[in-house]
Design a protein around this motif. Sequence first.
Motif, PDB file in Angstrom:
ATOM      1  N   LYS A 106       0.807  -1.211   0.000  1.00 25.78           N
ATOM      2  CA  LYS A 106       0.000   0.000   0.000  1.00 25.78           C
ATOM      3  C   LYS A 106       0.846   1.270   0.000  1.00 25.78           C
ATOM      4  O   LYS A 106       0.346   2.359  -0.278  1.00 25.78           O
ATOM      5  CB  LYS A 106      -0.939   0.006   1.207  1.00 25.78           C
ATOM      6  N   THR A 107       2.107   1.141   0.349  1.00 29.72           N
ATOM      7  CA  THR A 107       3.060   2.245   0.300  1.00 29.72           C
ATOM      8  C   THR A 107       4.428   1.653  -0.007  1.00 29.72           C
ATOM      9  O   THR A 107       4.642   0.443   0.142  1.00 29.72           O
ATOM     10  CB  THR A 107       3.080   3.053   1.605  1.00 29.72           C
ATOM     11  N   SER A 108       5.332   2.488  -0.412  1.00 27.72           N
ATOM     12  CA  SER A 108       6.623   1.985  -0.890  1.00 27.72           C
ATOM     13  C   SER A 108       7.657   1.824   0.202  1.00 27.72           C
ATOM     14  O   SER A 108       8.629   1.077   0.036  1.00 27.72           O
ATOM     15  CB  SER A 108       7.178   2.931  -1.967  1.00 27.72           C
ATOM     16  N   PHE A 109       7.461   2.484   1.351  1.00 28.88           N
ATOM     17  CA  PHE A 109       8.580   2.614   2.291  1.00 28.88           C
ATOM     18  C   PHE A 109       8.046   2.991   3.662  1.00 28.88           C
ATOM     19  O   PHE A 109       7.057   3.715   3.782  1.00 28.88           O
ATOM     20  CB  PHE A 109       9.521   3.708   1.761  1.00 28.88           C
ATOM     21  N   TYR A 110       8.705   2.498   4.705  1.00 32.18           N
ATOM     22  CA  TYR A 110       8.393   2.948   6.059  1.00 32.18           C
ATOM     23  C   TYR A 110       9.592   2.708   6.970  1.00 32.18           C
ATOM     24  O   TYR A 110      10.425   1.837   6.703  1.00 32.18           O
ATOM     25  CB  TYR A 110       7.145   2.246   6.630  1.00 32.18           C
ATOM     26  N   VAL A 151      -4.124  10.821  10.611  1.00 26.28           N
ATOM     27  CA  VAL A 151      -4.642  10.582   9.262  1.00 26.28           C
ATOM     28  C   VAL A 151      -3.841  11.388   8.242  1.00 26.28           C
ATOM     29  O   VAL A 151      -3.615  10.938   7.117  1.00 26.28           O
ATOM     30  CB  VAL A 151      -6.149  10.918   9.173  1.00 26.28           C
ATOM     31  N   ARG A 152      -3.361  12.564   8.628  1.00 30.99           N
ATOM     32  CA  ARG A 152      -2.537  13.366   7.723  1.00 30.99           C
ATOM     33  C   ARG A 152      -1.168  12.711   7.533  1.00 30.99           C
ATOM     34  O   ARG A 152      -0.591  12.771   6.442  1.00 30.99           O
ATOM     35  CB  ARG A 152      -2.369  14.793   8.254  1.00 30.99           C
ATOM     36  N   MET A 153      -0.655  12.092   8.582  1.00 30.54           N
ATOM     37  CA  MET A 153       0.599  11.355   8.446  1.00 30.54           C
ATOM     38  C   MET A 153       0.422  10.200   7.465  1.00 30.54           C
ATOM     39  O   MET A 153       1.272   9.953   6.604  1.00 30.54           O
ATOM     40  CB  MET A 153       1.058  10.842   9.806  1.00 30.54           C
ATOM     41  N   LEU A 170       9.322  11.526  -0.044  1.00 35.50           N
ATOM     42  CA  LEU A 170       9.346  10.103   0.263  1.00 35.50           C
ATOM     43  C   LEU A 170       8.448   9.848   1.469  1.00 35.50           C
ATOM     44  O   LEU A 170       8.374  10.685   2.376  1.00 35.50           O
ATOM     45  CB  LEU A 170      10.783   9.682   0.585  1.00 35.50           C
ATOM     46  N   PRO A 171       7.714   8.727   1.496  1.00 25.15           N
ATOM     47  CA  PRO A 171       6.900   8.426   2.679  1.00 25.15           C
ATOM     48  C   PRO A 171       7.700   8.565   3.968  1.00 25.15           C
ATOM     49  O   PRO A 171       8.876   8.209   4.014  1.00 25.15           O
ATOM     50  CB  PRO A 171       6.489   6.971   2.444  1.00 25.15           C
ATOM     51  N   ILE A 172       7.071   9.090   4.986  1.00 22.34           N
ATOM     52  CA  ILE A 172       7.571   9.353   6.347  1.00 22.34           C
ATOM     53  C   ILE A 172       8.401  10.628   6.443  1.00 22.34           C
ATOM     54  O   ILE A 172       8.829  11.003   7.533  1.00 22.34           O
ATOM     55  CB  ILE A 172       8.341   8.170   7.007  1.00 22.34           C
ATOM     56  N   MET A 173       8.601  11.320   5.335  1.00 25.50           N
ATOM     57  CA  MET A 173       9.323  12.598   5.400  1.00 25.50           C
ATOM     58  C   MET A 173       8.301  13.724   5.494  1.00 25.50           C
ATOM     59  O   MET A 173       8.033  14.452   4.549  1.00 25.50           O
ATOM     60  CB  MET A 173      10.279  12.752   4.223  1.00 25.50           C
TER      61      MET A 173
END
Length: 427
Positions: A106-110, A151-153, A170-173
């Motif tokens: 569902k997402t590329s990275f965490y 939810v915004r995160m 990038l996800p989490i940034m």
Amino acid sequence: MTGKKSNLAPLRLHIPEPKFRPGDEADFSDVSIPAVDAIARPDEGALPADIQPLAFGLVRVLDDDHQAKGSWNPNLDADQLRLMLRNMMLTRAFDDRMFRAQRQGKTSFYMKSTGEEATSVATAMAMASDDMCFPSYRQQGILITRGYPIVRMMNQIYSNSQDHLKGRQLPIMYSAPDYGFFTISGNLATQYPQAVGWAMASASRGDTRISAVWCGEGSTAEGDFHSAMTFAAVYNAPVILQVVNNQWAISSFSGIAGGERTTFAARGLGYGIASLRVDGNDPLAVYAAMRWAADRARTNNGPTFIEYFTYRAEGHSTSDDPGAYRAAQEFEKWPLGDPVDRLKKHLILLGEWSEEQHRAQHDELADLVKKTQKEAEANGILGHGMHQPFETMFQDVFEEMPWHLKEQCDQMIDEQHRKFGFEWEPK
């Protein structure tokens, strides 16, 4: 010519190696853990030269029996302790759910922060709400502690139609300036000079706000780190410079960054900066050290450099397999324990918490995160549309879009219309 002299032994290059590799039995018996209050809490205005031992010791508050003791004890009331525990548990529940989302495609990275939650949650609680945070990529606990909507995160992690960063990070940034949270950068240590510059600007304006910055121990080898330390010392900037020493970078241990020679906190001494080494898995010690540093900065006594001695329980990211380079069960054998478990046991000892309450809160937060995830996924996930309109990739770079970008944007939109029709929208 080889340059060798027959009367001298040949030189040898030292290559740091971790004590344990896959298949080894981890043994941390050589880790020195001083007694609580082995070095008493000094006055916030103490000269850096007079408190040098604090860079080599370990600030602690919770002892082995889960009691809060000593001069560093911040004496937080039960409500504050329960809030700190909840924030750390919510951070962990959020991490678990987003890690699972990445594994589901569902997402590329965490990146998880398991085992390090105190270094973001307790520090954020010790700061004023309008102080500016310059985080690295494992400080999601700051946002959670400051009440940023999760939810915004998640929308940012999914880069979906409601991602306020428009899929450009990038996800989490994350970026949340309204919550005192500066934009995360993937380039190591760039946040260090930014935090010092922000603090210098605050001081030059005669403001009362301070800044704080986080990085991993590996980032202390970056040039930006040392430039920032110089400016912080020279201009007595009201900034708190923090290093989360979690023992491992992506696949290299802390010795590669110089951890074999001395503590990371000792690096502050050469710059004339007050330096503390803190038990990063003791939430009360983390809070106390941060509060000391914040009070010091806010009273014009200058910067503080803090090393949090902790351990990365999980992989560096979802792209990493720690089993390929370190011994199994290292975290379970880490002598400073788990910050969530330690605070839970302290509250139970005080009679202000119970195992039943803990299980109920765990389930409540897991359910909250799960429901919020469904709300975020209704806005789109990786590879399933509902992203930003195509033309946004040309926007927000220039104040006025130059002609050649307008031309490219119009060409792209025309091509989109030819292929999909005028009524088509990405969903």
